[in-house]
Motif scaffolding. Structure first.
Motif, PDB file in Angstrom:
ATOM      1  N   GLU A 111      -5.614 -50.905   4.986  1.00 46.09           N
ATOM      2  CA  GLU A 111      -6.089 -50.152   3.601  1.00 46.09           C
ATOM      3  C   GLU A 111      -5.539 -50.980   2.338  1.00 46.09           C
ATOM      4  O   GLU A 111      -4.454 -51.231   2.567  1.00 46.09           O
ATOM      5  CB  GLU A 111      -5.883 -48.582   3.637  1.00 46.09           C
ATOM      6  CG  GLU A 111      -4.471 -48.073   3.347  1.00 46.09           C
ATOM      7  CD  GLU A 111      -4.410 -46.663   3.678  1.00 46.09           C
ATOM      8  OE1 GLU A 111      -5.040 -45.895   2.505  1.00 46.09           O
ATOM      9  OE2 GLU A 111      -3.679 -45.958   4.189  1.00 46.09           O
ATOM     10  N   CYS A 112      -6.238 -50.797   1.100  1.00 42.70           N
ATOM     11  CA  CYS A 112      -5.654 -51.232   0.103  1.00 42.70           C
ATOM     12  C   CYS A 112      -4.571 -50.410  -0.272  1.00 42.70           C
ATOM     13  O   CYS A 112      -4.595 -49.409  -0.339  1.00 42.70           O
ATOM     14  CB  CYS A 112      -6.899 -51.389  -0.851  1.00 42.70           C
ATOM     15  SG  CYS A 112      -6.223 -51.884  -2.623  1.00 42.70           S
ATOM     16  N   PRO A 113      -3.333 -51.260  -0.727  1.00 46.27           N
ATOM     17  CA  PRO A 113      -2.231 -50.553  -1.159  1.00 46.27           C
ATOM     18  C   PRO A 113      -2.071 -49.856  -2.382  1.00 46.27           C
ATOM     19  O   PRO A 113      -1.103 -49.129  -2.664  1.00 46.27           O
ATOM     20  CB  PRO A 113      -1.251 -51.759  -1.110  1.00 46.27           C
ATOM     21  CG  PRO A 113      -2.032 -52.976  -1.466  1.00 46.27           C
ATOM     22  CD  PRO A 113      -3.313 -52.992  -1.031  1.00 46.27           C
ATOM     23  N   VAL A 114      -3.191 -50.209  -3.288  1.00 45.77           N
ATOM     24  CA  VAL A 114      -2.962 -49.732  -4.690  1.00 45.77           C
ATOM     25  C   VAL A 114      -3.563 -48.088  -4.696  1.00 45.77           C
ATOM     26  O   VAL A 114      -4.219 -47.590  -3.961  1.00 45.77           O
ATOM     27  CB  VAL A 114      -4.078 -50.332  -5.469  1.00 45.77           C
ATOM     28  CG1 VAL A 114      -4.269 -49.628  -6.946  1.00 45.77           C
ATOM     29  CG2 VAL A 114      -3.781 -52.023  -5.768  1.00 45.77           C
ATOM     30  N   LEU A 115      -2.718 -47.263  -5.344  1.00 47.10           N
ATOM     31  CA  LEU A 115      -2.809 -45.789  -5.275  1.00 47.10           C
ATOM     32  C   LEU A 115      -4.276 -45.387  -5.493  1.00 47.10           C
ATOM     33  O   LEU A 115      -5.017 -45.824  -6.612  1.00 47.10           O
ATOM     34  CB  LEU A 115      -2.080 -45.257  -6.426  1.00 47.10           C
ATOM     35  CG  LEU A 115      -0.571 -44.951  -6.015  1.00 47.10           C
ATOM     36  CD1 LEU A 115       0.025 -44.516  -7.192  1.00 47.10           C
ATOM     37  CD2 LEU A 115      -0.395 -44.013  -4.671  1.00 47.10           C
ATOM     38  N   ASP A 116      -4.881 -44.499  -4.795  1.00 52.31           N
ATOM     39  CA  ASP A 116      -6.220 -43.835  -4.767  1.00 52.31           C
ATOM     40  C   ASP A 116      -7.419 -44.896  -4.503  1.00 52.31           C
ATOM     41  O   ASP A 116      -8.294 -44.654  -4.707  1.00 52.31           O
ATOM     42  CB  ASP A 116      -6.517 -43.296  -6.258  1.00 52.31           C
ATOM     43  CG  ASP A 116      -5.266 -42.348  -6.839  1.00 52.31           C
ATOM     44  OD1 ASP A 116      -5.004 -41.700  -5.898  1.00 52.31           O
ATOM     45  OD2 ASP A 116      -5.052 -42.187  -7.714  1.00 52.31           O
ATOM     46  N   CYS A 117      -7.041 -46.047  -4.045  1.00 53.06           N
ATOM     47  CA  CYS A 117      -7.923 -46.606  -3.632  1.00 53.06           C
ATOM     48  C   CYS A 117      -8.389 -46.466  -2.119  1.00 53.06           C
ATOM     49  O   CYS A 117      -7.589 -46.410  -1.184  1.00 53.06           O
ATOM     50  CB  CYS A 117      -7.677 -48.167  -3.583  1.00 53.06           C
ATOM     51  SG  CYS A 117      -8.986 -49.371  -3.161  1.00 53.06           S
ATOM     52  N   MET A 118      -9.840 -46.151  -2.144  1.00 58.19           N
ATOM     53  CA  MET A 118     -10.457 -45.922  -0.592  1.00 58.19           C
ATOM     54  C   MET A 118     -10.468 -47.050   0.098  1.00 58.19           C
ATOM     55  O   MET A 118     -11.115 -47.152   1.276  1.00 58.19           O
ATOM     56  CB  MET A 118     -11.411 -45.159  -0.789  1.00 58.19           C
ATOM     57  CG  MET A 118     -11.189 -43.974  -1.613  1.00 58.19           C
ATOM     58  SD  MET A 118      -9.995 -42.783  -0.993  1.00 58.19           S
ATOM     59  CE  MET A 118     -11.391 -41.909   0.118  1.00 58.19           C
ATOM     60  N   CYS A 119     -10.409 -48.581  -0.452  1.00 58.17           N
ATOM     61  CA  CYS A 119     -11.017 -49.740   0.221  1.00 58.17           C
ATOM     62  C   CYS A 119     -10.228 -49.995   1.637  1.00 58.17           C
ATOM     63  O   CYS A 119      -8.901 -49.952   1.502  1.00 58.17           O
ATOM     64  CB  CYS A 119     -11.161 -50.709  -0.747  1.00 58.17           C
ATOM     65  SG  CYS A 119     -11.619 -52.295   0.118  1.00 58.17           S
ATOM     66  N   THR A 120     -10.826 -50.330   2.509  1.00 58.64           N
ATOM     67  CA  THR A 120     -10.178 -50.778   3.729  1.00 58.64           C
ATOM     68  C   THR A 120     -10.857 -52.560   4.060  1.00 58.64           C
ATOM     69  O   THR A 120     -11.971 -52.588   3.891  1.00 58.64           O
ATOM     70  CB  THR A 120     -10.438 -49.867   5.002  1.00 58.64           C
ATOM     71  OG1 THR A 120      -9.735 -48.582   4.648  1.00 58.64           O
ATOM     72  CG2 THR A 120     -10.066 -50.606   6.298  1.00 58.64           C
TER      73      THR A 120
ATOM     74  N   ARG B 103     -10.089 -59.023   0.971  1.00 56.61           N
ATOM     75  CA  ARG B 103     -10.031 -58.807  -0.412  1.00 56.61           C
ATOM     76  C   ARG B 103     -10.433 -57.432  -0.897  1.00 56.61           C
ATOM     77  O   ARG B 103     -11.766 -56.986  -0.384  1.00 56.61           O
ATOM     78  CB  ARG B 103     -10.837 -59.968  -1.436  1.00 56.61           C
ATOM     79  CG  ARG B 103     -10.686 -59.844  -2.782  1.00 56.61           C
ATOM     80  CD  ARG B 103     -11.415 -60.970  -3.326  1.00 56.61           C
ATOM     81  NE  ARG B 103     -11.441 -60.801  -4.855  1.00 56.61           N
ATOM     82  CZ  ARG B 103     -12.252 -60.377  -5.553  1.00 56.61           C
ATOM     83  NH1 ARG B 103     -13.244 -59.618  -5.029  1.00 56.61           N
ATOM     84  NH2 ARG B 103     -12.213 -60.309  -6.847  1.00 56.61           N
ATOM     85  N   CYS B 104      -9.794 -56.870  -1.672  1.00 57.61           N
ATOM     86  CA  CYS B 104     -10.284 -55.429  -2.148  1.00 57.61           C
ATOM     87  C   CYS B 104     -11.130 -55.721  -3.272  1.00 57.61           C
ATOM     88  O   CYS B 104     -10.540 -56.440  -4.380  1.00 57.61           O
ATOM     89  CB  CYS B 104      -9.148 -54.648  -2.473  1.00 57.61           C
ATOM     90  SG  CYS B 104      -9.821 -53.116  -3.552  1.00 57.61           S
ATOM     91  N   PRO B 105     -12.206 -55.211  -3.278  1.00 51.41           N
ATOM     92  CA  PRO B 105     -13.160 -55.731  -4.489  1.00 51.41           C
ATOM     93  C   PRO B 105     -12.897 -54.904  -5.579  1.00 51.41           C
ATOM     94  O   PRO B 105     -13.172 -55.554  -6.638  1.00 51.41           O
ATOM     95  CB  PRO B 105     -14.842 -55.225  -3.986  1.00 51.41           C
ATOM     96  CG  PRO B 105     -14.449 -54.432  -2.717  1.00 51.41           C
ATOM     97  CD  PRO B 105     -12.994 -54.802  -2.180  1.00 51.41           C
ATOM     98  N   HIS B 106     -12.248 -53.815  -5.662  1.00 48.36           N
ATOM     99  CA  HIS B 106     -12.060 -53.148  -6.632  1.00 48.36           C
ATOM    100  C   HIS B 106     -10.659 -53.603  -7.472  1.00 48.36           C
ATOM    101  O   HIS B 106     -10.677 -53.829  -8.724  1.00 48.36           O
ATOM    102  CB  HIS B 106     -11.662 -51.623  -6.404  1.00 48.36           C
ATOM    103  CG  HIS B 106     -12.668 -51.143  -5.605  1.00 48.36           C
ATOM    104  ND1 HIS B 106     -14.039 -50.719  -6.084  1.00 48.36           N
ATOM    105  CD2 HIS B 106     -12.853 -50.630  -4.166  1.00 48.36           C
ATOM    106  CE1 HIS B 106     -14.948 -50.267  -5.294  1.00 48.36           C
ATOM    107  NE2 HIS B 106     -14.169 -49.973  -4.185  1.00 48.36           N
ATOM    108  N   HIS B 107      -9.855 -54.187  -6.748  1.00 50.72           N
ATOM    109  CA  HIS B 107      -8.391 -54.726  -7.163  1.00 50.72           C
ATOM    110  C   HIS B 107      -8.191 -55.982  -7.329  1.00 50.72           C
ATOM    111  O   HIS B 107      -7.232 -56.577  -7.699  1.00 50.72           O
ATOM    112  CB  HIS B 107      -7.210 -53.819  -6.776  1.00 50.72           C
ATOM    113  CG  HIS B 107      -7.321 -52.369  -6.898  1.00 50.72           C
ATOM    114  ND1 HIS B 107      -8.077 -51.528  -6.107  1.00 50.72           N
ATOM    115  CD2 HIS B 107      -7.296 -51.728  -8.133  1.00 50.72           C
ATOM    116  CE1 HIS B 107      -7.811 -50.420  -6.457  1.00 50.72           C
ATOM    117  NE2 HIS B 107      -7.436 -50.235  -7.751  1.00 50.72           N
ATOM    118  N   GLY B 108      -9.072 -56.808  -6.699  1.00 51.11           N
ATOM    119  CA  GLY B 108      -9.059 -58.263  -6.397  1.00 51.11           C
ATOM    120  C   GLY B 108      -7.852 -58.873  -6.021  1.00 51.11           C
ATOM    121  O   GLY B 108      -7.309 -59.998  -6.248  1.00 51.11           O
TER     122      GLY B 108
HETATM  123 ZN   LIG Z   1      -8.103 -51.675  -3.879  1.00 48.39          ZN
END
Ligand SMILES: [Zn+2]
Length: 328
Positions: free
Chosen positions: A19-28, A43-48
């Motif tokens: 899972e993406c390590p950034v807080l509150d990110c739901m991306c896997t 790559r997490c598309p929200h956090h790049g």
């Molecule tokens: Zn993310």
């Protein structure tokens, strides 16, 4: 830049996903294995950011750097023409930490104070050579190039200390460790221990109390041996004293000096020392140098993460108390 305050304390890692390590990110993303890759599927598309179970990497190197104005970027580009490898965009990059800390002291002309405090002696007019790149000549620092040749090193595998500092009094080599340890053995034969022993008219026997094979293979001090040999030889010819500094995390290798010292010929002009990132943090926190970016650097130390171990976020520096340097 993401750090302890922006990252999840734990991440879920399965056989197939991370899972993406950034807080509150739901991306896997798909789980990557072995050598790190920057593929779209990781790559997490929200956090790049590109994600692995143990670390993540930013889209741009500058995302991981505190100091990246025009001059900084130009210098980094120039350094890359001589530096062997760079993973500076990765959260657990030692090079990024080295740059973020030492570049500030250089930019603010406060490095002399820091070095004087770390070495407990006056240091003036320090000039910094990052990863063997000499800002004056625009290439590999010439004395290092000569020393590599003298001791049989090929340039592409030549010794490359993180920082060389030339001052009025002393030549200071700093090897900065954050994730790695000082125990190193040659990994890519052929390498030539006889050339280290023979170079500089047998300088090895002025610099060490033991033979290269014992230091390299038994003690596992291959990298430090090369730095001590080449650095002390250069310093001798330049009529400077020599300091080899192993900069480590406070919690790592507390016995380093005891492990290394028996092999070295130290003198009043030649010394090995272990310093810690925490000492530098305390020096900044003590307010000896009041540059405007001081709070940014303190925040960096306090917030710096070093990726994940078994799904748990790792803090780089355990810096919770702001005490003066060498107060104890
Ligand atoms: Zn993310």
């Amino acid at each position: 830049m993401y750090g302890l305050r922006e990252l999840k304390p734990t991440i879920k890692v399965t056989e197939a996903s991370v899972e993406c390590p950034v807080l509150d990110c739901m991306c896997t993303v798909e789980r990557q294995r072995h050598s790190f890759r920057r593929d779209a599927r990781f790559r997490c598309p929200h956090h790049g950011i590109y994600i692995s179970p143990s670390t993540f990497e930013y889209e741009r190197e500058t995302d991981n750097l505190l100091w990246c104005d025009g001059d900084d970027r130009a210098l980094l580009q120039a350094i890359k023409t001589v530096k062997r490898e760079s993973r500076i965009a990765r959260d657990n990059s030692e090079d990024a930490v080295t740059w973020n800390v030492f570049r500030l002291f250089e930019r603010t002309d406060t490095l002399a104070g820091l070095l004087s405090a770390l070495l407990c002696r006056p240091i003036s007019n320090p000039r910094v050579i990052y990863w063997s790149y000499d800002q004056q000549s625009g290439g590999v620092w010439e004395p290092l190039s000569r020393a590599r040749q003298e001791f049989g090193e090929r340039d592409q595998r030549g010794s490359e200390p993180d920082l060389i500092i030339v001052s009025d009094q002393s030549l200071i080599w700093i090897e900065a460790k954050v994730t790695a340890l000082n125990e190193t053995r040659p990994s890519n034969p052929p390498y030539s221990l006889p050339a280290y022993e023979a170079g500089g008219n047998g300088w090895f026997h002025h610099a060490f109390r033991s033979d290269p094979s014992t230091i390299t293979n038994t003690a596992g001090l291959y990298e430090l041996m090369r730095f001590w040999l080449l650095g002390s030889w250069i310093a001798e010819h330049a009529c400077l004293s020599f300091h080899l500094v192993s900069l480590v995390l406070d919690r790592q290798e507390p016995d380093l000096v005891g492990r290394v010292a028996p092999y070295l010929q130290e003198s009043v002009r030649r010394a090995f020392l272990r310093a810690t990132w925490k000492e530098i943090y305390r020096y900044v926190a003590a307010g000896t140098e009041l540059f405007p970016e001081r709070e940014d650097l303190l925040h960096y130390f306090e917030n710096k993460s070093l990726g994940y171990r078994a799904g748990a976020l790792q803090a780089a520096f355990s810096v919770d108390e702001k005490l003066p340097l060498r107060a104890s």
